[in-house]
Scaffold this active site. Structure first.
Site, mmCIF file in Angstrom:
data_model
loop_
_atom_site.group_PDB
_atom_site.id
_atom_site.type_symbol
_atom_site.label_atom_id
_atom_site.label_comp_id
_atom_site.label_asym_id
_atom_site.label_seq_id
_atom_site.Cartn_x
_atom_site.Cartn_y
_atom_site.Cartn_z
ATOM 1 N N TYR A 30 0.863 -1.184 0.000
ATOM 2 C CA TYR A 30 0.000 0.000 0.000
ATOM 3 C C TYR A 30 0.898 1.232 0.000
ATOM 4 C CZ TYR A 30 -3.557 3.341 1.564
ATOM 5 O OH TYR A 30 -4.426 4.404 1.663
ATOM 6 N N ASP A 63 9.443 3.285 0.227
ATOM 7 C CA ASP A 63 8.319 3.862 0.964
ATOM 8 C C ASP A 63 8.565 3.552 2.437
ATOM 9 O OD1 ASP A 63 5.993 4.409 2.298
ATOM 10 O OD2 ASP A 63 4.665 3.659 0.718
ATOM 11 N N LYS A 104 4.082 9.212 9.072
ATOM 12 C CA LYS A 104 3.788 8.622 10.395
ATOM 13 C C LYS A 104 4.741 9.059 11.518
ATOM 14 C CE LYS A 104 1.234 4.872 8.308
ATOM 15 N NZ LYS A 104 -0.134 4.591 8.647
HETATM 16 N N1 PMP Z 1 2.800 4.121 2.468
HETATM 17 C C1 PMP Z 1 2.655 3.174 3.413
HETATM 18 C C2 PMP Z 1 3.661 2.078 3.493
HETATM 19 C C3 PMP Z 1 1.583 3.229 4.308
HETATM 20 O O1 PMP Z 1 1.436 2.258 5.229
HETATM 21 C C4 PMP Z 1 0.667 4.291 4.207
HETATM 22 C C5 PMP Z 1 -0.515 4.423 5.155
HETATM 23 N N2 PMP Z 1 -0.744 3.416 6.013
HETATM 24 C C6 PMP Z 1 0.857 5.249 3.191
HETATM 25 C C7 PMP Z 1 1.935 5.149 2.361
HETATM 26 C C8 PMP Z 1 -0.098 6.383 3.036
HETATM 27 O O2 PMP Z 1 0.076 7.293 4.062
HETATM 28 P P1 PMP Z 1 -1.128 8.272 4.502
HETATM 29 O O3 PMP Z 1 -2.181 7.419 5.094
HETATM 30 O O4 PMP Z 1 -0.469 9.203 5.475
HETATM 31 O O5 PMP Z 1 -1.562 8.963 3.246
#
Ligand code: PMP
Length: 440
Positions: A142, A243, A271
């Site tokens: 994701y 990521d 995060k």
């Molecule tokens: N990349 C990863 C690996 C994530 O786990 C998430 C959200 N859980 C995102 C991107 C997207 O981040 P956001 O919810 O802050 O848009």
């Protein structure tokens, strides 16, 4: 444990908010999507007055737990001076400088608000830098909810080779045109990776991956897999995009890149970076980020670099990067105590619960398999049983992510963890009974 107030609020919320929740993931919580009244350190309290040891940590960001005094103080002081200016301020530089110290491979950073946004900046930069269009991603990963990357995410038939078929689309309303510029690959599959580059290498702008698959049962890459992605991207002049939205400032000061010893060309953070406030960032080389400076790549946003999130990030980084406290070694020790305690429990009890991942981010879920190594394995884990386990844990005062994921924070004490393992042993008994019942 009573959930009366949460249930009432949930019923009320459904009249004004679709599914009663603000992010799809939250709708799955059982017995009811909880309404939280407050958090303090490693604990949260719901509107019914129930207390939980929090291992979900706001979907991961609360690396220092709830309401860390240094963050509260820094944010409070900033709010009194103003919440947003749409102009530069000193905290942006301070956060950027702290980040660059922790990420020795990066030369510049830029700021956005959410992980989704920062991933979009990374994809745009990769395409502009290489003058190519194709992005490679791995199934199950994701990288935010945007059309061009929410692909190969919750499909029912695991893939065995590179794919950009219609099945890779993940949501209603998504433009199928995005399939032209994507290749979805099975994770931990060197053959597919090699084949994809042999066929399309000259057209691949970048490969995006989490350094470990935190969103897919916390799968750690097989030995040599991340290194092979690094090699093949270098060989073909494509960018390696990490990521690190979950792993960054969680696994180590330098995130997954440091933890797994693989250096990307670009990495995206979110995060944990601001300890619970909305902030994301991207790190990369001067050459890459100069595309923004030259105006060749547009990067914009009303709230980018806003001083409240920056104050939170500055305080968070000050604490976690303090060289005198060895924050990450201590976090790993505590995570390991929990990880090994739960692992022992599942082995000793002879249940189908498995624990996998790394101490700062792992999954505990039900599956007949010894380990989950790719999306194919993941697609067949016992989702209903895992949800029953998560609910049983919640009723014992242990709050984890709905998919059986656990995060630890600096606020958890060894005593909290001992208590958690004790409670978990009671739940494992439940899980054993549950399976016996469902198999009968
Ligand atoms: N990349 C990863 C690996 C994530 O786990 C998430 C959200 N859980 C995102 C991107 C997207 O981040 P956001 O919810 O802050 O848009």
């Amino acid at each position: 444990m009573e959930f009366k107030e949460s249930k009432e609020l949930y019923e009320r919320a459904k009249h004004s908010i679709p599914a009663g929740v603000s992010s799809a993931f939250r709708a799955f919580q059982r017995p009811v999507p909880l309404f939280i009244h407050r958090g303090e350190g490693a604990r949260i309290y719901d509107v019914d007055g129930n207390e939980y040891l929090d291992y979900a940590l706001g979907h991961g960001p609360l690396i220092l737990g709830h309401c860390h005094p240094r963050i509260v103080e820094a944010v409070g002081a900033q709010v009194r001076r103003g919440s947003t200016f749409g102009c530069q301020h000193k905290l942006e530089i301070e956060v950027a400088e702290r980040m660059l110290k922790a990420l020795p491979w990066a030369e510049r950073v830029l700021f956005s608000n959410t992980g989704t946004e920062a991933v979009q900046v990374a994809l745009r930069l990769a395409r502009a830098y290489t003058d190519r269009r194709i992005i490679v991603k791995f199934e199950g990963d994701y990288h935010g909810w945007a059309d061009n990357i929410l692909l190969g995410y919750r499909h029912t038939q695991p893939i065995k080779a590179p794919s950009n078929s219609l099945e890779m689309l993940a949501t209603g309303g998504q433009s199928p045109a995005v399939l032209n510029d994507i290749q979805v690959l099975p994770w931990n599959d060197v053959e597919s990776l090699n084949r994809c580059f042999e066929d399309l290498g000259e057209r691949i702008a970048g490969v995006i991956t989490e350094p470990m698959q935190c969103n897919v049962a916390s799968i750690v890459a097989a030995p040599g897999f991340l290194q092979r992605i690094r090699e093949v991207t270098q060989q073909y002049g494509s960018l390696l995009i990490f990521d690190e939205v979950i792993t960054g400032f969680r696994l180590a000061a330098g995130g997954g890149a440091e933890y797994f010893d693989v250096t990307p060309d670009v990495a995206v953070y979110g995060k944990a970076l601001a300890g619970g406030y909305p902030l994301s960032a991207l790190g990369g080389s001067d050459a890459l980020l100069s595309l923004v400076e030259q105006g060749k790549v547009i990067h914009a946003g009303t709230f980018n670099g806003n001083p409240v999130a920056m104050a939170a990030a500055n305080a968070t980084l000050e604490v976690v990067l303090d060289p005198t406290t060895d924050f990450y070694a201590r976090l790993r020790d505590k995570g390991l105590q929990l990880f090994e305690g739960l692992q022992r429990l599942s082995v000793d009890s002879g249940t189908d619960l498995i624990v996998q991942g790394v101490p700062a981010c792992f999954h505990m879920l039900l599956t007949a398999q010894k380990a989950i190594r790719n999306y194919g394995d993941f697609a067949s884990y016992d989702q209903a049983g895992t949800r029953a386990w998560v609910e049983a844990a919640l009723r014992q005062g242990i709050f984890q992510m709905g998919d059986g994921r656990w995060y630890v924070s600096g606020a958890h004490t060894e005593e909290d963890i001992r208590l958690t393992i004790e409670k978990a042993s009671r739940i494992v008994e439940f899980a054993t009974n549950e399976r016996t019942v469902r198999r009968a």
